[in-house]
Design a protein around this motif. Structure first.
Motif, PDB file in Angstrom:
ATOM      1  N   GLY A   4      -1.647  56.675 -55.459  1.00 58.03           N
ATOM      2  CA  GLY A   4      -2.677  57.709 -55.394  1.00 58.03           C
ATOM      3  C   GLY A   4      -2.086  59.081 -55.117  1.00 58.03           C
ATOM      4  O   GLY A   4      -2.796  60.074 -55.042  1.00 58.03           O
ATOM      5  N   TYR A   5      -0.753  59.139 -54.977  1.00 59.82           N
ATOM      6  CA  TYR A   5      -0.087  60.386 -54.581  1.00 59.82           C
ATOM      7  C   TYR A   5      -0.274  61.494 -55.624  1.00 59.82           C
ATOM      8  O   TYR A   5      -0.199  61.265 -56.824  1.00 59.82           O
ATOM      9  CB  TYR A   5       1.421  60.119 -54.410  1.00 59.82           C
ATOM     10  CG  TYR A   5       2.233  61.360 -54.128  1.00 59.82           C
ATOM     11  CD1 TYR A   5       2.385  61.834 -52.831  1.00 59.82           C
ATOM     12  CD2 TYR A   5       2.832  62.073 -55.168  1.00 59.82           C
ATOM     13  CE1 TYR A   5       3.125  62.977 -52.572  1.00 59.82           C
ATOM     14  CE2 TYR A   5       3.575  63.223 -54.919  1.00 59.82           C
ATOM     15  CZ  TYR A   5       3.722  63.667 -53.619  1.00 59.82           C
ATOM     16  OH  TYR A   5       4.444  64.794 -53.362  1.00 59.82           O
ATOM     17  N   VAL A   6      -0.483  62.684 -55.111  1.00 61.14           N
ATOM     18  CA  VAL A   6      -0.551  63.838 -56.003  1.00 61.14           C
ATOM     19  C   VAL A   6       0.120  65.002 -55.259  1.00 61.14           C
ATOM     20  O   VAL A   6       0.024  65.095 -54.030  1.00 61.14           O
ATOM     21  CB  VAL A   6      -2.024  64.120 -56.407  1.00 61.14           C
ATOM     22  CG1 VAL A   6      -2.866  64.529 -55.226  1.00 61.14           C
ATOM     23  CG2 VAL A   6      -2.127  65.171 -57.497  1.00 61.14           C
ATOM     24  N   SER A   7       0.850  65.865 -55.998  1.00 55.07           N
ATOM     25  CA  SER A   7       1.520  66.988 -55.336  1.00 55.07           C
ATOM     26  C   SER A   7       0.479  68.045 -54.976  1.00 55.07           C
ATOM     27  O   SER A   7      -0.622  68.077 -55.547  1.00 55.07           O
ATOM     28  CB  SER A   7       2.568  67.592 -56.263  1.00 55.07           C
ATOM     29  OG  SER A   7       1.929  68.184 -57.373  1.00 55.07           O
TER      30      SER A   7
ATOM     31  N   HIS B  89      -0.413  63.518 -36.934  1.00 46.93           N
ATOM     32  CA  HIS B  89      -0.125  62.091 -36.962  1.00 46.93           C
ATOM     33  C   HIS B  89       1.250  61.812 -36.355  1.00 46.93           C
ATOM     34  O   HIS B  89       2.062  62.713 -36.188  1.00 46.93           O
ATOM     35  CB  HIS B  89      -0.213  61.545 -38.387  1.00 46.93           C
ATOM     36  CG  HIS B  89      -0.917  60.229 -38.435  1.00 46.93           C
ATOM     37  ND1 HIS B  89      -0.462  59.151 -37.735  1.00 46.93           N
ATOM     38  CD2 HIS B  89      -2.044  59.819 -39.072  1.00 46.93           C
ATOM     39  CE1 HIS B  89      -1.282  58.131 -37.946  1.00 46.93           C
ATOM     40  NE2 HIS B  89      -2.259  58.517 -38.738  1.00 46.93           N
ATOM     41  N   ILE B  90       1.529  60.547 -36.022  1.00 48.66           N
ATOM     42  CA  ILE B  90       2.833  60.213 -35.432  1.00 48.66           C
ATOM     43  C   ILE B  90       3.935  60.431 -36.474  1.00 48.66           C
ATOM     44  O   ILE B  90       3.698  60.274 -37.676  1.00 48.66           O
ATOM     45  CB  ILE B  90       2.872  58.758 -34.886  1.00 48.66           C
ATOM     46  CG1 ILE B  90       2.470  57.767 -35.983  1.00 48.66           C
ATOM     47  CG2 ILE B  90       1.981  58.608 -33.663  1.00 48.66           C
ATOM     48  CD1 ILE B  90       2.751  56.327 -35.622  1.00 48.66           C
ATOM     49  N   PRO B  91       5.170  60.802 -36.027  1.00 48.26           N
ATOM     50  CA  PRO B  91       6.248  61.112 -36.965  1.00 48.26           C
ATOM     51  C   PRO B  91       6.532  59.992 -37.973  1.00 48.26           C
ATOM     52  O   PRO B  91       6.723  60.257 -39.162  1.00 48.26           O
ATOM     53  CB  PRO B  91       7.451  61.350 -36.054  1.00 48.26           C
ATOM     54  CG  PRO B  91       6.875  61.763 -34.746  1.00 48.26           C
ATOM     55  CD  PRO B  91       5.558  61.048 -34.632  1.00 48.26           C
TER      56      PRO B  91
ATOM     57  N   LEU C 149       6.571  57.864 -43.648  1.00 47.69           N
ATOM     58  CA  LEU C 149       6.301  56.742 -44.559  1.00 47.69           C
ATOM     59  C   LEU C 149       5.117  56.969 -45.488  1.00 47.69           C
ATOM     60  O   LEU C 149       5.031  56.352 -46.549  1.00 47.69           O
ATOM     61  CB  LEU C 149       6.056  55.467 -43.742  1.00 47.69           C
ATOM     62  CG  LEU C 149       7.266  54.964 -42.943  1.00 47.69           C
ATOM     63  CD1 LEU C 149       6.904  53.708 -42.163  1.00 47.69           C
ATOM     64  CD2 LEU C 149       8.455  54.670 -43.879  1.00 47.69           C
ATOM     65  N   PHE C 150       4.209  57.852 -45.083  1.00 47.43           N
ATOM     66  CA  PHE C 150       2.963  58.002 -45.860  1.00 47.43           C
ATOM     67  C   PHE C 150       3.192  58.490 -47.303  1.00 47.43           C
ATOM     68  O   PHE C 150       2.666  57.879 -48.237  1.00 47.43           O
ATOM     69  CB  PHE C 150       1.994  58.913 -45.101  1.00 47.43           C
ATOM     70  CG  PHE C 150       0.590  58.902 -45.628  1.00 47.43           C
ATOM     71  CD1 PHE C 150      -0.090  57.707 -45.846  1.00 47.43           C
ATOM     72  CD2 PHE C 150      -0.068  60.095 -45.912  1.00 47.43           C
ATOM     73  CE1 PHE C 150      -1.393  57.697 -46.330  1.00 47.43           C
ATOM     74  CE2 PHE C 150      -1.371  60.106 -46.389  1.00 47.43           C
ATOM     75  CZ  PHE C 150      -2.024  58.902 -46.602  1.00 47.43           C
ATOM     76  N   PRO C 151       4.019  59.553 -47.518  1.00 45.37           N
ATOM     77  CA  PRO C 151       4.205  60.003 -48.906  1.00 45.37           C
ATOM     78  C   PRO C 151       4.780  58.926 -49.839  1.00 45.37           C
ATOM     79  O   PRO C 151       4.197  58.665 -50.905  1.00 45.37           O
ATOM     80  CB  PRO C 151       5.128  61.225 -48.771  1.00 45.37           C
ATOM     81  CG  PRO C 151       4.861  61.732 -47.388  1.00 45.37           C
ATOM     82  CD  PRO C 151       4.633  60.491 -46.560  1.00 45.37           C
TER      83      PRO C 151
ATOM     84  N   ALA D  10      -0.142  63.731 -49.838  1.00 47.52           N
ATOM     85  CA  ALA D  10       0.389  63.145 -48.598  1.00 47.52           C
ATOM     86  C   ALA D  10       1.239  64.095 -47.776  1.00 47.52           C
ATOM     87  O   ALA D  10       1.611  63.783 -46.661  1.00 47.52           O
ATOM     88  CB  ALA D  10       1.167  61.891 -48.943  1.00 47.52           C
ATOM     89  N   GLU D  11       1.563  65.274 -48.308  1.00 47.75           N
ATOM     90  CA  GLU D  11       2.460  66.163 -47.568  1.00 47.75           C
ATOM     91  C   GLU D  11       1.785  67.385 -46.951  1.00 47.75           C
ATOM     92  O   GLU D  11       2.461  68.250 -46.412  1.00 47.75           O
ATOM     93  CB  GLU D  11       3.596  66.636 -48.502  1.00 47.75           C
ATOM     94  CG  GLU D  11       4.704  65.609 -48.587  1.00 47.75           C
ATOM     95  CD  GLU D  11       5.125  65.336 -50.010  1.00 47.75           C
ATOM     96  OE1 GLU D  11       4.588  65.992 -50.920  1.00 47.75           O
ATOM     97  OE2 GLU D  11       5.977  64.466 -50.203  1.00 47.75           O
TER      98      GLU D  11
END
Ligand code: NDP
Length: 315
Positions: A251-254, A233-235, A240-242, A225-226
């Motif tokens: 589903g997050y992965v670094s 995308h909008i700020p 909020l996405f991460p 997500a980062e």
């Protein structure tokens, strides 16, 4: 000898994280195929990649001339090609109007699919010539093109329709800029391009695996997500996405973990099966995932291949 791997878009995100794993492993020479030479060189230095284990060659996937130029430059280097990773991508979710590649194709499909299609078709010959024991062509996919998953069902959904927009040249003048012929939608164009990536990998497998022994694979590395992918995308989304991916969808992965996963698909001696779409479970163990109905449609894959050949000047 060291393996030679070309990674497109290795100047940031997943591509850079993968380049770092392979270049520090010691048995790989990573060719970073990037549109911004200086950015790539700086990123490699900052990541601590040993100088003797990487090189940067210019590649702008939004120009077919640049793709051909890259192939010439790569061949002139004299390095064999053992693995090709098609990783670069653009995502333009907030764009109101389409933008276009040098040849006038809508930018997301033009870059993510058509640029990579020409690159991988040209470099197939180089892969064939290599004497490396496990030659691979990897095209990074995504869950967002998979309508058989929760994430793949968030609208707008991917849908290539009957490919009429693509057949018309995706130029927004005498054809729609969208593959299915519909109205421009940047988020959908990205998802469509990822379905194309997965269809292309399978079509390569059907056409060339038996004859060449090359492993063709795709993967969904998890939601990173980062990365810079969300730069347009909008700020509020970027804030909020991460956490949303970490705590809600899980589903997050670094970047680092995702880089390890893609590096595994490049170099793990057990991941040689061809035609596979790899994913990882919670314990970071790889498994063969199912693709959505559209992303595994053989007839559509063949049609996509034939139209793409015409658009990039191979037929
Ligand atoms: P980044 O934006 O961090 O990386 C994309 C890379 O592509 C950058 O290096 C960028 O170059 C390069 N690129 C863009 N346009 C071109 C072009 N015209 N020519 C050459 N290179 C170009 O995003 P990610 O690391 O997240 O994305 C990498 C891959 O992972 C993509 O295929 C994406 O679809 C996939 N993916 C990402 C997920 C995520 O959650 N982030 C999830 C699933 C898949 P530059 O540095 O110059 O901008």
């Amino acid at each position: 000898r060291k393996g030679n791997v070309v990674i497109t878009g290795a100047s940031s995100g997943l591509g850079l994280a993968t380049a770092k794993v392979l270049a520090t492993q010691g048995d790989w020479h990573v060719i970073m195929a990037c549109r911004d030479f200086l950015k790539a060189e700086r990123a490699a230095k900052r990541s601590g990649m040993p100088k003797e284990n990487y090189s940067v060659i210019h590649l702008d996937l939004a120009s077919l001339d640049s793709v051909r130029q890259f192939v010439d430059n790569f061949r002139r280097s004299g390095w064999p090609l053992d693995v090709l990773v098609c990783n670069a991508a653009v995502y333009l979710p907030t764009a109101k109007e389409p933008t276009f590649t040098a040849e006038g194709f809508e930018l997301s499909v033009g870059t993510n699919h058509l640029g990579h299609f020409l690159l991988s078709r040209l470099l197939l010959d180089d892969l064939k010539k290599s004497d490396y024991p496990s030659k691979r062509l990897i095209i990074v996919g995504s869950i967002t093109g998979n309508t058989n998953t929760l994430a793949g069902n968030i609208p707008p959904k991917a849908n290539l329709g009957d490919l009429r927009g693509l057949a018309g040249g995706l130029n927004g003048v005498n054809s729609s800029p969208m593959i299915d012929g519909g109205k421009f939608d940047g988020a959908k164009a990205y998802k469509d391009s990822k379905v194309c990536n997965m269809l292309t990998m399978q079509e390569f497998h059907r056409r060339f695996h038996e004859e060449t022994g090359i492993t063709f694979a795709s993967l969904y590395p998890g939601c990173i997500a980062e990365t810079g992918l969300f730069r347009n995308h909008i700020p509020l989304f970027r804030t909020l996405f991460p956490p949303f991916q970490k705590y809600i969808t899980k589903g997050y992965v670094s970047e680092e973990e995702a880089g390890k996963r893609l590096a595994e698909v490049v170099s793990d001696p057990t991941l040689t099966k061809s035609g596979v779409y790899w994913s990882w479970n919670k314990n970071s163990k790889s498994f063969e995932n199912q693709l959505s109905k559209e992303a595994s449609d053989e007839e559509k894959a063949r049609k996509l291949w034939e139209i793409s050949e015409k658009l990039v000047g191979l037929a």
